[in-house]
Design a protein around this motif. Structure first.
Motif, short mmCIF file in Angstrom:
data_model
loop_
_atom_site.label_atom_id
_atom_site.label_comp_id
_atom_site.label_asym_id
_atom_site.label_seq_id
_atom_site.Cartn_x
_atom_site.Cartn_y
_atom_site.Cartn_z
N GLU A 1 10.05 21.59 6.89
CA GLU A 1 10.33 22.53 5.81
C GLU A 1 11.05 21.91 4.61
OE1 GLU A 1 9.09 25.63 6.10
OE2 GLU A 1 8.33 25.01 8.04
N ASP A 2 11.45 20.65 4.73
CA ASP A 2 12.20 20.00 3.66
C ASP A 2 11.26 19.69 2.48
OD1 ASP A 2 13.86 18.50 2.03
OD2 ASP A 2 14.57 17.20 3.64
N PRO A 3 11.53 20.24 1.29
CA PRO A 3 10.64 19.99 0.15
C PRO A 3 10.75 18.56 -0.40
CG PRO A 3 12.52 21.28 -0.55
CD PRO A 3 12.64 21.13 0.94
N ALA A 4 11.83 17.87 -0.08
CA ALA A 4 12.02 16.50 -0.58
C ALA A 4 11.13 15.53 0.19
CB ALA A 4 13.48 16.09 -0.43
N LYS A 5 10.57 14.58 -0.53
CA LYS A 5 9.78 13.52 0.10
C LYS A 5 10.65 12.28 0.20
CE LYS A 5 5.30 15.15 -1.35
NZ LYS A 5 3.94 14.74 -1.38
N SER B 1 0.85 -1.18 0.00
CA SER B 1 0.00 0.00 0.00
C SER B 1 0.89 1.24 0.00
CB SER B 1 -0.86 -0.04 1.26
OG SER B 1 -1.61 1.12 1.40
N VAL B 2 0.47 2.30 -0.69
CA VAL B 2 1.25 3.54 -0.74
C VAL B 2 0.54 4.60 0.09
CG1 VAL B 2 2.20 5.33 -2.22
CG2 VAL B 2 2.12 2.98 -3.04
N LEU B 3 1.27 5.18 1.04
CA LEU B 3 0.75 6.21 1.92
C LEU B 3 1.59 7.47 1.81
CD1 LEU B 3 0.34 3.90 5.02
CD2 LEU B 3 -1.52 4.82 3.66
N SER B 4 0.98 8.60 2.09
CA SER B 4 1.70 9.86 2.10
C SER B 4 1.50 10.50 3.46
CB SER B 4 1.15 10.77 1.00
OG SER B 4 1.87 11.97 0.96
N LEU B 5 2.58 10.98 4.06
CA LEU B 5 2.50 11.59 5.38
C LEU B 5 3.31 12.87 5.39
CD1 LEU B 5 1.61 11.34 8.37
CD2 LEU B 5 3.70 10.05 8.79
N ASN B 6 2.65 13.97 5.78
CA ASN B 6 3.32 15.27 5.90
C ASN B 6 3.36 15.63 7.38
OD1 ASN B 6 3.48 15.74 3.04
ND2 ASN B 6 1.29 16.15 3.09
N ILE B 7 4.56 15.81 7.89
CA ILE B 7 4.73 16.20 9.29
C ILE B 7 5.30 17.61 9.30
CG2 ILE B 7 5.91 15.71 11.45
CD1 ILE B 7 5.67 12.78 10.81
N ASN B 8 4.52 18.55 9.88
CA ASN B 8 4.86 19.97 9.80
C ASN B 8 5.47 20.57 11.06
OD1 ASN B 8 3.87 20.17 7.14
ND2 ASN B 8 1.79 20.20 7.94
N SER B 9 5.54 19.79 12.15
CA SER B 9 6.09 20.36 13.38
C SER B 9 6.91 19.32 14.13
CB SER B 9 4.97 20.87 14.29
OG SER B 9 4.23 19.78 14.82
N LYS B 10 7.79 19.81 14.97
CA LYS B 10 8.64 18.93 15.77
C LYS B 10 7.80 18.12 16.75
CE LYS B 10 12.84 20.31 16.80
NZ LYS B 10 14.05 20.87 17.47
#
Length: 141
Positions: A80-84, A33-42
């Motif tokens: 803040e890293d634009p790379a996934k 399964s393919v998932l996407s996760l964006n973590i924006n804070s420490k």
């Protein structure tokens, strides 16, 4: 007065033929399964990171059903890293819906012991620094 009893027998004959193991249909392995996760804070990263796993891991909130051992592939964005970061892993933790203490439903994924899993662990530990010693609760422990 006579009592009659009828017994009916059904006979089936199945031929005993040699079976070619290559002709037996096997279920196709499921793709991860393919998932996407964006973590924006420490603080969100701290709550999701699973440092107690050998290769590290991360909690992913999801309502999709998984079982332990399922393979998943994720694209992880860290602050803040634009790379996934493309990371493969295995489901080792499941928080079901309605879990105690209001814990979010989701899965814990153990990073594979490969270059991408090691890079993800290094990046996460670098971002968290001294926060990793905190005793604040996380999504898993």
């Amino acid at each position: 007065m006579h009592v009659f009893s009828w017994k009916v027998f059904f006979w089936t004959i199945e031929p005993c033929l040699p079976i070619d193991p290559m002709s037996v249909a096997k279920p196709a392995p499921q793709r991860p399964s393919v998932l996407s996760l964006n973590i924006n804070s420490k603080s969100a990263l701290y709550a999701a990171f699973m440092p107690h796993l050998t290769c590290g891991g991360i909690f992913i909130p999801t309502t999709r059903g998984y079982t332990l051992g399922d393979e998943v592939f994720m694209l992880l964005s860290l602050m803040e890293d634009p790379a996934k970061l493309p990371i493969a892993g295995t489901v080792v933790w499941i928080t079901p819906p309605g879990a105690q203490n209001g814990r979010a439903q989701g899965i814990g994924v153990h990073f594979n012991n490969d270059e991408s899993g090691q890079e993800a662990r290094r990046k996460i530990e670098g971002l968290l620094g001294g926060v990793m010693q905190s005793t604040r609760p996380t999504h898993t422990l």
